[in-house]
Design a protein around this motif. Structure first.
Motif, PDB file in Angstrom:
ATOM      1  N   GLN A 331     -22.050   8.467  12.364  1.00 40.15           N
ATOM      2  CA  GLN A 331     -23.009   9.838  11.889  1.00 40.15           C
ATOM      3  C   GLN A 331     -23.591  10.185  13.627  1.00 40.15           C
ATOM      4  O   GLN A 331     -23.440  11.451  13.928  1.00 40.15           O
ATOM      5  N   LYS A 332     -24.053   9.141  14.381  1.00 37.81           N
ATOM      6  CA  LYS A 332     -24.607   9.392  15.633  1.00 37.81           C
ATOM      7  C   LYS A 332     -23.614   9.826  16.505  1.00 37.81           C
ATOM      8  O   LYS A 332     -23.846  10.906  17.350  1.00 37.81           O
ATOM      9  N   GLN A 333     -22.501   9.244  16.710  1.00 41.18           N
ATOM     10  CA  GLN A 333     -21.714   9.401  17.506  1.00 41.18           C
ATOM     11  C   GLN A 333     -20.975  11.226  17.447  1.00 41.18           C
ATOM     12  O   GLN A 333     -20.723  11.826  18.386  1.00 41.18           O
ATOM     13  N   ILE A 334     -20.687  11.442  16.177  1.00 42.34           N
ATOM     14  CA  ILE A 334     -20.240  12.787  15.818  1.00 42.34           C
ATOM     15  C   ILE A 334     -21.088  13.585  16.174  1.00 42.34           C
ATOM     16  O   ILE A 334     -21.038  14.781  16.849  1.00 42.34           O
ATOM     17  N   THR A 335     -22.373  13.446  15.998  1.00 40.43           N
ATOM     18  CA  THR A 335     -23.499  14.552  16.192  1.00 40.43           C
ATOM     19  C   THR A 335     -23.701  14.541  17.802  1.00 40.43           C
ATOM     20  O   THR A 335     -23.833  15.465  18.456  1.00 40.43           O
ATOM     21  N   GLY A 460     -26.390  19.995   9.143  1.00 39.68           N
ATOM     22  CA  GLY A 460     -27.754  20.550   9.239  1.00 39.68           C
ATOM     23  C   GLY A 460     -28.234  20.387  10.630  1.00 39.68           C
ATOM     24  O   GLY A 460     -28.950  21.151  11.287  1.00 39.68           O
ATOM     25  N   PHE A 461     -28.248  19.245  11.311  1.00 41.07           N
ATOM     26  CA  PHE A 461     -29.051  19.136  12.584  1.00 41.07           C
ATOM     27  C   PHE A 461     -28.250  19.671  13.764  1.00 41.07           C
ATOM     28  O   PHE A 461     -28.802  20.250  14.670  1.00 41.07           O
ATOM     29  N   VAL A 462     -26.702  19.559  13.649  1.00 42.62           N
ATOM     30  CA  VAL A 462     -25.892  20.227  14.460  1.00 42.62           C
ATOM     31  C   VAL A 462     -26.057  21.717  14.678  1.00 42.62           C
ATOM     32  O   VAL A 462     -26.073  22.398  15.591  1.00 42.62           O
ATOM     33  N   ALA A 463     -26.346  22.235  13.368  1.00 41.95           N
ATOM     34  CA  ALA A 463     -26.673  23.899  13.065  1.00 41.95           C
ATOM     35  C   ALA A 463     -28.032  24.164  13.940  1.00 41.95           C
ATOM     36  O   ALA A 463     -27.887  25.100  14.573  1.00 41.95           O
ATOM     37  N   LYS A 464     -28.899  23.268  13.782  1.00 42.04           N
ATOM     38  CA  LYS A 464     -30.100  23.494  14.468  1.00 42.04           C
ATOM     39  C   LYS A 464     -30.015  23.456  15.755  1.00 42.04           C
ATOM     40  O   LYS A 464     -30.602  24.425  16.797  1.00 42.04           O
ATOM     41  N   ARG A 465     -29.299  22.721  16.387  1.00 38.20           N
ATOM     42  CA  ARG A 465     -29.001  22.460  17.699  1.00 38.20           C
ATOM     43  C   ARG A 465     -28.332  23.694  18.363  1.00 38.20           C
ATOM     44  O   ARG A 465     -28.527  24.187  19.333  1.00 38.20           O
ATOM     45  N   ALA A 466     -27.403  24.116  17.647  1.00 35.22           N
ATOM     46  CA  ALA A 466     -26.374  25.198  17.989  1.00 35.22           C
ATOM     47  C   ALA A 466     -27.262  26.609  17.907  1.00 35.22           C
ATOM     48  O   ALA A 466     -27.147  27.279  19.000  1.00 35.22           O
ATOM     49  N   LEU A 467     -28.403  26.655  17.055  1.00 34.24           N
ATOM     50  CA  LEU A 467     -29.287  27.810  17.196  1.00 34.24           C
ATOM     51  C   LEU A 467     -30.063  27.893  18.299  1.00 34.24           C
ATOM     52  O   LEU A 467     -30.339  28.669  19.132  1.00 34.24           O
ATOM     53  N   LEU A 468     -30.725  26.739  18.725  1.00 31.29           N
ATOM     54  CA  LEU A 468     -31.680  26.306  19.758  1.00 31.29           C
ATOM     55  C   LEU A 468     -30.844  26.719  21.102  1.00 31.29           C
ATOM     56  O   LEU A 468     -31.316  27.514  21.921  1.00 31.29           O
TER      57      LEU A 468
END
Length: 546
Positions: A331-335, A460-468
């Motif tokens: 999960q960490k690596q894909i993120t 979810g976390f990736v989407a937040k990063r993309a938004l930022l």
């Protein structure tokens, strides 16, 4: 030790690939200055069918052979890999010659499908036929190089592939620039003749690369034969069994690698025909196509290549984590992979779009500035989609679910095929751009959902990063737009030097704004800290302070 050797080899190969891509971008500037945008269009009329046939003739051979050879070497069987190497040269020589004959003989049939040649000043059918036939000769040599490169890579030796790639590119570019300059500027020859000979550079470059590989072979063959003699196992596979296994490795790699050429092939046979049928002048249509498929396309590949190179280094570790069942590390690596892609490509795409006229004008001159800036403004964000598809396809291969990458590409190509002509008729030249967006969005919907399902990955976390990252890029864009408009108002007259000034100042301000926001918000340290030590130290200080 072997892991260190593989990592070092991967870094060498990545560096060589980046050098080749940068060289491929740099040469297009003087080449465009010599032959113009319609000349670039003519070059692509020959080069795009060649690239598709080359991919079909080689079928992902370098990576597939390297995987096959490495597997049997690990088992102590050097003889089986060498048998594949020897037979592979024969088989790929045959497929290469078949591809050459197919492309050479079909050239007169392909030309009318590309342009009607009804307008004076445009590229004629004879020009297109000559260009296609000149580039087709390279198909005789390049597949043989693919086998040799794959065999060396099977020994975890990436040097021969890396050096031959760079030499191949250097020889090709040198030949292209010298021959086009001599024909057009010295002999006052036709642009069509110059471009035809320029595509022959693919053959001369291939000869240069093959010479390098043969030098490596003669230098290392004694060691290779010693390894074969020391084989502790001989699986004695039949040729049928060997090639069945090889094709199982190669087909997904080949098909996904065909993504960009296949998208461009659809444009090749629809772009000019549709625009001309709607009343556009042939020369104008071909200029748009030259920009869309050549000059602008080369620019947007650079941020994509950089992002992909940095993130794909994580793919072998993704495979290892998935195979061992280490879900937390996976999960960490894909993120991390997604974060790198988004962090590098979103601001690059926004910056290229906002500064599209300055980028095109400074790099290619002012002759086709209106067309080039217009296309690049809408086409620049596609670099994000190119990078995301390449990486999601690689992740799926790491998860042993590469068939979903193939399905994704097939579905995306279907969407592109169905929408290109319609959107070109509705929107004009940028219709081809938006059809490419629709195709890649469809493909990404498949790959992203497959990763979510089979890696149990939550976005979810990736989407937040993309938004930022998008917010920071939007703020950056405002600053760059102010600089762009202010500089144009102050400078007044449009000159190439002025475009360079706008580009350098605008890019500099944009970089400072984005990196300041990323640094102060700790985003840069979290995404790139492991790659840039000063960011990592800053991150550690912040954690200590808390």
């Amino acid at each position: 030790m072997s892991d260190q050797k593989l990592l070092r080899g991967t870094m060498i190969l990545t560096a060589a690939t980046m050098i080749s891509k940068v060289l491929g971008l740099i040469y297009i500037f003087p080449f465009t200055a010599i032959v113009g945008s319609t000349g670039v269009a003519l070059y692509n009329y020959g080069y795009l069918p060649y690239m598709v046939l080359l991919s079909l003739a080689t079928l992902g051979v370098p990576l597939a052979i390297s995987k096959f050879v490495s597997k049997y070497h690990t088992l102590g069987d050097y003889r089986t890999g060498h048998r594949l190497f020897k037979s592979g040269i024969i088989v790929l020589s045959i497929t290469g010659c078949f591809g050459f004959l197919l492309l050479f003989l079909s050239a007169p049939s392909l030309a009318p499908l590309i342009v009607d040649s009804s307008d004076p000043g445009g590229n004629t059918h004879d020009d297109i036929v000559f260009t296609i036939r000149m580039v087709s000769v390279a198909l005789v040599v390049v597949p043989i190089m693919a086998v040799i490169r794959g065999y060396f890579q099977g020994f975890q030796s990436m040097g021969p592939t890396a050096v031959s790639q760079v030499i191949e590119q250097l020889v090709r570019i040198f030949f292209i620039l010298v021959v086009t300059f001599f024909i057009v500027q010295v002999m006052n020859g036709e642009v069509g003749t110059a471009v035809g000979f320029a595509t022959f550079g693919a053959f001369t470059g291939a000869i240069g690369g093959l010479v390098v590989l043969m030098m490596y072979w003669f230098k290392r063959r004694r060691f290779i034969y010693e390894q074969i003699d020391k084989s502790t196992v001989d699986h004695q596979l039949s040729y049928k069994e060997m090639y069945k296994e090889l094709i199982a490795y190669a087909l997904p790699l080949s098909f996904v690698g065909l993504a960009l050429p296949l998208y461009q092939i659809i444009d090749l046979f629809t772009f000019n025909q549709t625009l001309m049928a709607n009343g556009m002048d042939q020369v104008v249509s071909e200029t748009y196509f030259g920009v869309f498929s050549g000059t602008a396309h080369k620019i947007i590949l650079i941020p994509m290549a950089l992002a992909t190179a940095l993130s794909v280094t994580l793919i072998p570790t993704i495979t290892k984590s998935f195979t061992s069942g280490d879900q937390q590390t996976l999960q960490k690596q894909i993120t991390q992979t997604f974060q790198i892609i988004l962090f590098l490509t979103i601001p690059a795409a926004v910056g290229l779009s906002v500064l599209s006229y300055a980028v095109f004008g400074s790099l290619y001159g002012l002759e086709d500035l209106e067309i080039g800036g217009y296309i690049l403004r809408y086409y620049a964000p596609i670099t994000l989609f190119f990078a995301l598809f390449a990486v999601t396809a690689a992740i799926l291969q790491g998860l042993n679910k590469q068939k979903y990458a193939v399905i994704a590409l097939a579905v995306g190509l279907g969407v592109k095929l169905l929408t290109t002509q319609l959107l070109l008729s509705w929107l004009g030249p940028i219709g081809g751009v938006f059809a490419t967006y629709l195709g890649y969005i469809t493909s990404l919907a498949v790959t992203i959902s497959a990763i979510g399902k089979y890696a149990q990955f939550h976005y979810g976390f990736v989407a937040k990063r993309a938004l930022l990252i998008s917010i920071f890029s939007f703020i950056m864009a405002i600053g760059v737009i102010v600089i762009n408009l202010g500089m144009r108002q102050m400078l007044g007259e449009v000159t190439r030097l002025a475009e360079w000034g706008i580009l350098l100042l605008g890019a500099g301000v944009g970089f400072v704004i984005f990196m300041f926001l990323s640094y102060r918000s700790h985003l840069a340290g979290q995404v790139l800290g492991n790659r840039f030590r000063f960011l990592k130290r800053e991150k550690a200080k912040q954690q200590q302070g808390n």
